[in-house]
Motif scaffolding. Structure first.
Motif, PDB file in Angstrom:
ATOM      1  N   TYR A  13       0.852  -1.183   0.000  1.00  0.00           N
ATOM      2  CA  TYR A  13       0.000   0.000   0.000  1.00  0.00           C
ATOM      3  C   TYR A  13       0.892   1.238   0.000  1.00  0.00           C
ATOM      4  CZ  TYR A  13      -3.213   3.577   1.694  1.00  0.00           C
ATOM      5  OH  TYR A  13      -3.948   4.727   1.828  1.00  0.00           O
ATOM      6  N   GLY A  14       0.428   2.273  -0.635  1.00  0.00           N
ATOM      7  CA  GLY A  14       1.177   3.520  -0.625  1.00  0.00           C
ATOM      8  C   GLY A  14       1.966   3.724  -1.895  1.00  0.00           C
ATOM      9  N   GLY A  15       2.673   4.826  -1.948  1.00  0.00           N
ATOM     10  CA  GLY A  15       3.409   5.153  -3.163  1.00  0.00           C
ATOM     11  C   GLY A  15       2.458   5.635  -4.240  1.00  0.00           C
ATOM     12  N   THR A  16       2.872   5.498  -5.467  1.00  0.00           N
ATOM     13  CA  THR A  16       2.013   5.918  -6.570  1.00  0.00           C
ATOM     14  C   THR A  16       1.097   4.772  -6.971  1.00  0.00           C
ATOM     15  OG1 THR A  16       3.687   5.280  -8.171  1.00  0.00           O
ATOM     16  CG2 THR A  16       3.711   7.561  -7.428  1.00  0.00           C
ATOM     17  N   TYR A  17      -0.097   5.121  -7.426  1.00  0.00           N
ATOM     18  CA  TYR A  17      -1.085   4.098  -7.810  1.00  0.00           C
ATOM     19  C   TYR A  17      -1.136   4.013  -9.325  1.00  0.00           C
ATOM     20  CZ  TYR A  17      -2.161   4.337  -2.896  1.00  0.00           C
ATOM     21  OH  TYR A  17      -2.062   4.306  -1.539  1.00  0.00           O
ATOM     22  N   TYR A  18      -0.038   3.603  -9.880  1.00  0.00           N
ATOM     23  CA  TYR A  18       0.116   3.476 -11.320  1.00  0.00           C
ATOM     24  C   TYR A  18      -0.407   2.104 -11.723  1.00  0.00           C
ATOM     25  CZ  TYR A  18       2.594   3.938 -15.794  1.00  0.00           C
ATOM     26  OH  TYR A  18       2.918   4.032 -17.111  1.00  0.00           O
ATOM     27  N   PRO A  19      -1.343   2.022 -12.688  1.00  0.00           N
ATOM     28  CA  PRO A  19      -1.958   0.720 -12.995  1.00  0.00           C
ATOM     29  C   PRO A  19      -0.980  -0.439 -13.203  1.00  0.00           C
ATOM     30  CG  PRO A  19      -3.182   2.446 -14.098  1.00  0.00           C
ATOM     31  CD  PRO A  19      -1.989   3.112 -13.461  1.00  0.00           C
ATOM     32  N   PRO A  20       0.140  -0.254 -13.897  1.00  0.00           N
ATOM     33  CA  PRO A  20       1.043  -1.402 -14.073  1.00  0.00           C
ATOM     34  C   PRO A  20       1.640  -1.924 -12.771  1.00  0.00           C
ATOM     35  CG  PRO A  20       1.468   0.245 -15.746  1.00  0.00           C
ATOM     36  CD  PRO A  20       0.548   0.873 -14.749  1.00  0.00           C
ATOM     37  N   SER A  21       1.542  -1.159 -11.694  1.00  0.00           N
ATOM     38  CA  SER A  21       2.084  -1.637 -10.414  1.00  0.00           C
ATOM     39  C   SER A  21       1.146  -2.627  -9.728  1.00  0.00           C
ATOM     40  CB  SER A  21       2.363  -0.461  -9.481  1.00  0.00           C
ATOM     41  OG  SER A  21       1.153   0.138  -9.028  1.00  0.00           O
ATOM     42  N   PHE A  22      -0.058  -2.811 -10.294  1.00  0.00           N
ATOM     43  CA  PHE A  22      -1.015  -3.780  -9.768  1.00  0.00           C
ATOM     44  C   PHE A  22      -1.001  -5.006 -10.680  1.00  0.00           C
ATOM     45  CE2 PHE A  22      -3.513  -1.646  -6.413  1.00  0.00           C
ATOM     46  CZ  PHE A  22      -2.982  -0.360  -6.503  1.00  0.00           C
ATOM     47  N   PRO A  23      -0.512  -6.153 -10.223  1.00  0.00           N
ATOM     48  CA  PRO A  23      -0.407  -7.332 -11.083  1.00  0.00           C
ATOM     49  C   PRO A  23      -1.709  -8.115 -11.241  1.00  0.00           C
ATOM     50  CG  PRO A  23       0.573  -7.779  -8.947  1.00  0.00           C
ATOM     51  CD  PRO A  23       0.217  -6.316  -8.945  1.00  0.00           C
ATOM     52  N   LEU A  24      -2.680  -7.902 -10.331  1.00  0.00           N
ATOM     53  CA  LEU A  24      -3.910  -8.691 -10.368  1.00  0.00           C
ATOM     54  C   LEU A  24      -5.100  -7.781 -10.620  1.00  0.00           C
ATOM     55  CD1 LEU A  24      -3.224 -10.941  -7.247  1.00  0.00           C
ATOM     56  CD2 LEU A  24      -2.818 -11.494  -9.641  1.00  0.00           C
ATOM     57  N   TRP A  25      -6.008  -8.216 -11.522  1.00  0.00           N
ATOM     58  CA  TRP A  25      -7.139  -7.392 -11.933  1.00  0.00           C
ATOM     59  C   TRP A  25      -8.422  -8.202 -12.033  1.00  0.00           C
ATOM     60  CZ3 TRP A  25      -6.950  -2.134 -12.791  1.00  0.00           C
ATOM     61  CH2 TRP A  25      -5.684  -1.555 -12.772  1.00  0.00           C
ATOM     62  N   GLY A  26      -9.544  -7.536 -11.713  1.00  0.00           N
ATOM     63  CA  GLY A  26     -10.843  -8.094 -12.018  1.00  0.00           C
ATOM     64  C   GLY A  26     -11.190  -7.846 -13.471  1.00  0.00           C
ATOM     65  N   GLN A  27     -12.352  -8.351 -13.882  1.00  0.00           N
ATOM     66  CA  GLN A  27     -12.745  -8.261 -15.283  1.00  0.00           C
ATOM     67  C   GLN A  27     -13.428  -6.939 -15.614  1.00  0.00           C
ATOM     68  OE1 GLN A  27     -14.574  -9.559 -12.965  1.00  0.00           O
ATOM     69  NE2 GLN A  27     -16.726  -9.144 -13.454  1.00  0.00           N
ATOM     70  N   GLY A  28     -13.812  -6.173 -14.601  1.00  0.00           N
ATOM     71  CA  GLY A  28     -14.443  -4.884 -14.806  1.00  0.00           C
ATOM     72  C   GLY A  28     -15.957  -4.961 -14.735  1.00  0.00           C
ATOM     73  N   THR A  29     -16.552  -3.856 -14.323  1.00  0.00           N
ATOM     74  CA  THR A  29     -18.013  -3.741 -14.282  1.00  0.00           C
ATOM     75  C   THR A  29     -18.397  -2.335 -14.751  1.00  0.00           C
ATOM     76  OG1 THR A  29     -19.979  -4.034 -12.876  1.00  0.00           O
ATOM     77  CG2 THR A  29     -18.037  -3.060 -11.812  1.00  0.00           C
ATOM     78  N   GLN A  30     -19.392  -2.261 -15.629  1.00  0.00           N
ATOM     79  CA  GLN A  30     -19.764  -0.994 -16.256  1.00  0.00           C
ATOM     80  C   GLN A  30     -20.634  -0.162 -15.317  1.00  0.00           C
ATOM     81  OE1 GLN A  30     -19.086   0.311 -19.552  1.00  0.00           O
ATOM     82  NE2 GLN A  30     -19.984   2.143 -18.613  1.00  0.00           N
ATOM     83  N   VAL A  31     -20.268   1.099 -15.167  1.00  0.00           N
ATOM     84  CA  VAL A  31     -21.083   2.073 -14.445  1.00  0.00           C
ATOM     85  C   VAL A  31     -21.456   3.176 -15.422  1.00  0.00           C
ATOM     86  CG1 VAL A  31     -21.104   3.813 -12.624  1.00  0.00           C
ATOM     87  CG2 VAL A  31     -20.062   1.570 -12.203  1.00  0.00           C
ATOM     88  N   THR A  32     -22.746   3.426 -15.576  1.00  0.00           N
ATOM     89  CA  THR A  32     -23.228   4.473 -16.466  1.00  0.00           C
ATOM     90  C   THR A  32     -24.100   5.424 -15.667  1.00  0.00           C
ATOM     91  OG1 THR A  32     -23.202   2.963 -18.352  1.00  0.00           O
ATOM     92  CG2 THR A  32     -24.470   4.998 -18.590  1.00  0.00           C
ATOM     93  N   VAL A  33     -23.748   6.704 -15.700  1.00  0.00           N
ATOM     94  CA  VAL A  33     -24.491   7.720 -14.967  1.00  0.00           C
ATOM     95  C   VAL A  33     -25.162   8.633 -15.985  1.00  0.00           C
ATOM     96  CG1 VAL A  33     -24.410   9.512 -13.215  1.00  0.00           C
ATOM     97  CG2 VAL A  33     -22.797   7.585 -13.120  1.00  0.00           C
ATOM     98  N   SER A  34     -26.468   8.677 -15.961  1.00  0.00           N
ATOM     99  CA  SER A  34     -27.217   9.510 -16.907  1.00  0.00           C
ATOM    100  C   SER A  34     -27.499  10.876 -16.300  1.00  0.00           C
ATOM    101  CB  SER A  34     -28.526   8.824 -17.291  1.00  0.00           C
ATOM    102  OG  SER A  34     -29.353   8.683 -16.154  1.00  0.00           O
ATOM    103  N   SER A  35     -27.546  11.865 -17.178  1.00  0.00           N
ATOM    104  CA  SER A  35     -27.776  13.242 -16.696  1.00  0.00           C
ATOM    105  C   SER A  35     -29.258  13.575 -16.662  1.00  0.00           C
ATOM    106  CB  SER A  35     -27.045  14.228 -17.591  1.00  0.00           C
ATOM    107  OG  SER A  35     -27.460  14.065 -18.928  1.00  0.00           O
TER     108      SER A  35
END
Length: 124
Positions: A102-124
């Motif tokens: 934990y800590g330091g910079t949160y640069y995406p390549p520094s995270f080796p494990l990822w979920g598949q993603g979930t879509q969030v859509t916010v309508s105006s």
């Protein structure tokens, strides 16, 4: 090795709320710092929030500070992202991610494990 599965995305009106979940398999979940990132169409993946392995420390991007809350339940192997006062600019695919520190910079390549993603859509 921890595997991550994101869920909880959906369509919501501006000003509304959503809670994302990231369920982890494996017994080592409590040894990982966790993060949430998002990626909007045509944009780079960006840091949203992070939490230490114990849950005692958190960090947020300026764009979500005061509106989003990251938390974790190590007994359930799950990390959450509570999102309030949602704005259309929060629309993106949200990913949870894990790394050993934990800590330091949160640069995406520094995270080796990822979920598949979930879509969030916010309508105006």
């Amino acid at each position: 090795q921890v595997q991550l599965v994101d869920s909880g995305g959906g369509l919501v009106q501006a000003g509304g709320s959503l809670t994302l979940s990231c369920a982890a398999s494996g017994r080592a979940f409590s040894t990982y710092a966790m993060g949430w990132f998002r990626q909007a169409p045509g944009k780079e993946r960006e840091f949203v929030a992070a939490i230490s392995w114990s849950g005692g420390s958190t960090a947020y991007a300026d764009a979500v500070k005061g509106r989003f809350t990251i938390s974790r339940d190590n007994a359930k192997n799950t990390v959450y992202l509570q999102m309030n006062s949602l704005k259309p600019e929060d629309t993106a695919v949200y990913y949870c991610a894990a790394r050993k520190y934990y800590g330091g910079t949160y640069y995406p390549p520094s995270f080796p494990l990822w979920g598949q993603g979930t879509q969030v859509t916010v309508s105006s």
